[in-house]
Design an enzyme around this catalytic site. Structure first.
Site, PDB file in Angstrom:
ATOM      1  N   GLU A  49     173.997  82.888  52.828  1.00 21.85           N
ATOM      2  CA  GLU A  49     174.260  82.617  54.243  1.00 21.85           C
ATOM      3  C   GLU A  49     173.205  83.224  55.159  1.00 21.85           C
ATOM      4  O   GLU A  49     172.914  82.666  56.228  1.00 21.85           O
ATOM      5  CB  GLU A  49     175.659  83.141  54.615  1.00 21.85           C
ATOM      6  CG  GLU A  49     176.798  82.310  54.057  1.00 21.85           C
ATOM      7  CD  GLU A  49     176.981  82.484  52.558  1.00 21.85           C
ATOM      8  OE1 GLU A  49     177.459  81.526  51.897  1.00 21.85           O
ATOM      9  OE2 GLU A  49     176.639  83.574  52.030  1.00 21.85           O
TER      10      GLU A  49
ATOM     11  N   HIS B  71     188.489  81.984  50.874  1.00 24.66           N
ATOM     12  CA  HIS B  71     188.667  80.581  51.222  1.00 24.66           C
ATOM     13  C   HIS B  71     189.696  80.382  52.320  1.00 24.66           C
ATOM     14  O   HIS B  71     189.699  79.353  52.988  1.00 24.66           O
ATOM     15  CB  HIS B  71     189.079  79.785  49.974  1.00 24.66           C
ATOM     16  CG  HIS B  71     188.066  79.838  48.887  1.00 24.66           C
ATOM     17  ND1 HIS B  71     188.150  80.717  47.843  1.00 24.66           N
ATOM     18  CD2 HIS B  71     186.928  79.138  48.693  1.00 24.66           C
ATOM     19  CE1 HIS B  71     187.103  80.550  47.042  1.00 24.66           C
ATOM     20  NE2 HIS B  71     186.344  79.604  47.539  1.00 24.66           N
TER      21      HIS B  71
END
Length: 718
Positions: free
Chosen positions: A441, A512
């Site tokens: 990221e 998640h």
């Protein structure tokens, strides 16, 4: 040692013409070039002295000296203003020397204004002490602990893209990116990720014209780098060329930097230039280095002083007479001292408004973009759309509307993303504009930062909200601060897509199903939105894309994963969550459902809209309580006026926040109402202060419809 002591030592040794105690390069630079470099080193050393004096007199603030690192001056001579630079905080000599290329830039004046935090400082306008100048192509960095390196990789890849497009107006085809940093920074995960991203790109035959300069003084503040570690680490980088120079020997450093830059320009591949330096002073400010450095170490540093070694070499080799060198030093001292006295009285920042003006130009609520694309540009045969289909449509139109739009992230290519949002876009726009990235990221956002600085319109995707935490400083410390530290001269507008929030059936854990937006609410200047339905997505993305192009803003859109493919609202197969492109693209406006209701106002967003509409129906049917539901849509800044209007209409506000209770949206709403409408009756429903469990157990910690119904009933009864 004080800076003044190093200058006194320099004068004494030069006047006595004492030979240098360290071996120097036999390949001497011409006299005229040598004189220029010496003058820039002298200016830098006297600026260090001025910084100490200004701080002691109460006129200056943070000080971090370049003394001992000035061998990097050669980079200011060898690079061009079209070679974008992100400089280490000890690189004042690079900026001083590079300033010779622009006659209107006075580095002495500019750096001194920065030291006294004057609002006349042409870079930061008194907000910080930083190196940088738009005309010189130096992008400001305030504390280069590797956080700038992902951007540097993005800039290098962006330059290569511009070259491929044939756009050389601003950047020549052989332009490079220069990024410098200290030896301790090579151990930071951000640095390693950036190095890896560059290697990975070259491995795929992409061009990465990047020169990474490691200024190795052997100390990370007080912690020593193990002997030989920096060279071992840098030499091991795949697809990187390695160059080395002794920083005290300016002639040798010049040749090494010249070779490294020639390699980068010719091959368009990355290289490291490892410069061995000896820090003459403490790390910064009040750091007393005698507490962790021995007398022998300090004497060795003094013997490797690049100012001293270069000055003595010039005399010994007959390039410049000692009398001329001493006269040059005296002239530099007069120049710096004169400016030093002048900057003391220059104006300072006087209000919060002046400071905050560079964070971002406030966007009026209800603002409508005028350029990017219109509703008519959104073409679809489907009368109604899921949230996922709406997002896919608006991204497709963004690619059509602007050839500089780039969509990238993990799995966004042929797979179309984990949830299919970008499905088919690579086939329509091609792999150059829609592409997969590394699973990193920091690299994803760093790539966006560099591309945005070069005028591209990046739309990076962070696959899950929890993954953002791996890279949040690329938003906080890099994206949000660039305009602040450059007074808007540099910008990196982008639209960051983040798939997130809870209610994913079957998924658990904090990776998640992450239900916290606290980190995004705490970054000055960025805009955060959460679309709940297709029409909201279409309207909000039109606003967001306009904000990027017209207002140069950083926008983060958090997309509720659980609503991506939702079709129904109240009953199976009712299709009431499908929507068409009907909502206007008005920035910052909330959306109200059941506006006729006068008993209760429910304030919510994201998954909470779906839940609250179901709860409102039950409140009406079971308890005869009529509740309007306000979808905030924009969370930073909050739609304050809409909130106050709809709460005033009912006198009761129930905040339904799907995130955890601490640091999230409900706190901001309740604080607003407590101040502006203290007479209103308030209630709140939030998720538990917990991570989300697997399967059905997730519902035990997430907001549920019955909770909203009961809270609404209780609030109405008070």
């Amino acid at each position: 040692m004080r800076v003044r002591d190093s200058l006194d030592h320099f004068r004494t040794r030069v006047s006595q013409a004492v030979p240098a105690s360290k071996p120097l390069s036999p390949r001497a630079l011409p006299a005229d070039e040598s004189r220029r470099l010496l003058e820039s080193i002298l200016i830098t050393r006297h600026l260090d002295w001025a910084a100490q004096e200004l701080r002691e007199a109460g006129h200056g603030h943070y000080t971090i000296a370049s003394a001992g690192h000035e061998g990097n001056v050669v980079l200011g001579s060898l690079t061009r203003t079209t070679d974008l630079a992100l400089l280490h905080y000890r690189d004042a000599a690079v900026q001083v020397e590079r300033s010779r290329q622009i006659s209107t830039v006075d580095p002495v004046n500019d750096i001194l204004l920065s030291l006294v935090a004057s609002k006349d400082d042409p870079l930061c306008r008194g907000r910080h002490k930083a190196l940088g100048n738009h005309a010189l192509g130096i992008i400001p960095q305030t504390s280069t602990i590797a956080s700038h390196l992902p951007r540097a990789v993005g800039l290098a890849l962006g330059l290569a893209r511009r070259h491929k497009q044939g756009k050389f107006e601003q950047f020549p085809k052989d332009a490079v990116v220069l990024a410098s940093f200290g030896d301790a920074s090579i151990n930071h995960s951000t640095a390693l990720g950036a190095f890896n991203a560059a290697s990975f790109s070259v491995h795929q035959n992409l061009k990465v014209p990047l020169l990474a300069v490691c200024e190795d003084n052997g100390l990370g503040i007080s912690v020593r780098s193990p002997e030989g570690w920096v060279e071992t680490r840098l030499r091991a980088l795949p697809h990187w060329a390695y160059f080395f120079a002794e920083g005290y020997d300016v002639d040798a450093a010049y040749r090494a930097a010249e070779s490294a830059l020639e390699y980068c320009r010719r091959t368009q591949k990355p290289a490291t230039l490892h410069i061995k330096c000896f820090r003459l002073l403490g790390h910064a400010g009040s750091d007393v280095d005698t507490t962790y450095r021995t007398r022998e170490e300090l004497e060795e540093a003094q013997a490797h002083d690049p100012l001293l070694c270069f000055g003595l070499a010039l005399v010994e080799q007959g390039r410049i007479p000692k009398e001329e060198i001493l006269a040059l030093e005296a002239a530099v001292q007069r120049r710096v001292q004169q400016k030093q006295h002048e900057v003391i009285v220059r104006p300072k920042l006087e209000s919060a408004e002046q400071i905050m003006a560079a964070i971002a130009d406030p966007v009026p609520i209800g603002w409508v973009p005028t350029t990017f694309f219109r509703s008519a540009d959104l073409r679809t045969e489907a009368p109604t759309l899921t949230l996922a289909a709406g997002l896919q449509l608006v991204l497709e139109c963004a690619l059509d509307a602007d050839p500089d739009t780039l969509i990238f992230g993990e799995d966004v290519g042929k797979k179309g993303g984990v949830y299919g949002i970008t499905k088919g876009l690579v086939q329509k726009a091609g792999p150059v504009r829609v592409f997969n990235t590394l699973l990193d990221e920091q690299t994803i956002l760093g790539l966006a930062l560099g591309l945005a600085t070069l005028g591209f319109l990046p739309i990076p995707e962070i696959q899950y909200l929890a993954y953002l935490h791996n890279a949040e400083d690329q938003l906080r410390g890099e994206a949000a601060t660039l305009g602040f530290f450059s007074d808007g001269a540099f910008s990196n507008p982008m639209l960051v897509r983040v798939a997130g929030l809870g209610y994913q059936k079957g998924f658990g854990g904090h990776f998640h199903n992450d239900n916290s937006l606290a980190v995004l609410r705490d970054i000055p200047g960025i805009i955060v939105g959460v679309p709940a339905r297709a029409d909201d997505a279409l309207a909000m993305y039109k606003s967001a894309l306009g904000l990027i192009r017209e207002r140069r803003r950083v926008v983060v859109m958090v997309e509720p994963i659980a609503l991506y493919h939702t079709k129904d609202l109240y009953e199976p197969n009712d299709g009431l969550w499908l929507a068409a492109d009907a909502a206007p693209a008005q920035f910052g406006r909330a959306r109200v459902y059941r506006p006729e209701a006068t008993d209760l106002t429910i304030l919510t967003y994201g998954n909470g809209v779906h839940l609250s509409l179901q709860a409102a129906k039950k409140l009406s049917g079971l308890h005869h309580i009529e509740a309007r539901v306000v979808d905030l849509r924009w969370l930073v800044p909050l739609p304050d006026a809409d909130i106050l209007e709809h709460v005033a209409a009912t006198g009761r506000a129930l905040v339904v926040d799907e995130c955890r209770p601490g640091g999230n949206v409900s706190e901001g709403i309740l604080a607003l109402l407590a101040l502006e409408q203290p007479e209103a009756k308030l209630g709140r429903v939030t998720a538990e202060n917990s991570f989300i469990a697997l399967g059905e157990a997730a519902n035990l910690v997430l907001v549920q419809v019955p909770e909203v119904v009961e809270a609404g009933r209780a609030l109405y009864s008070t």
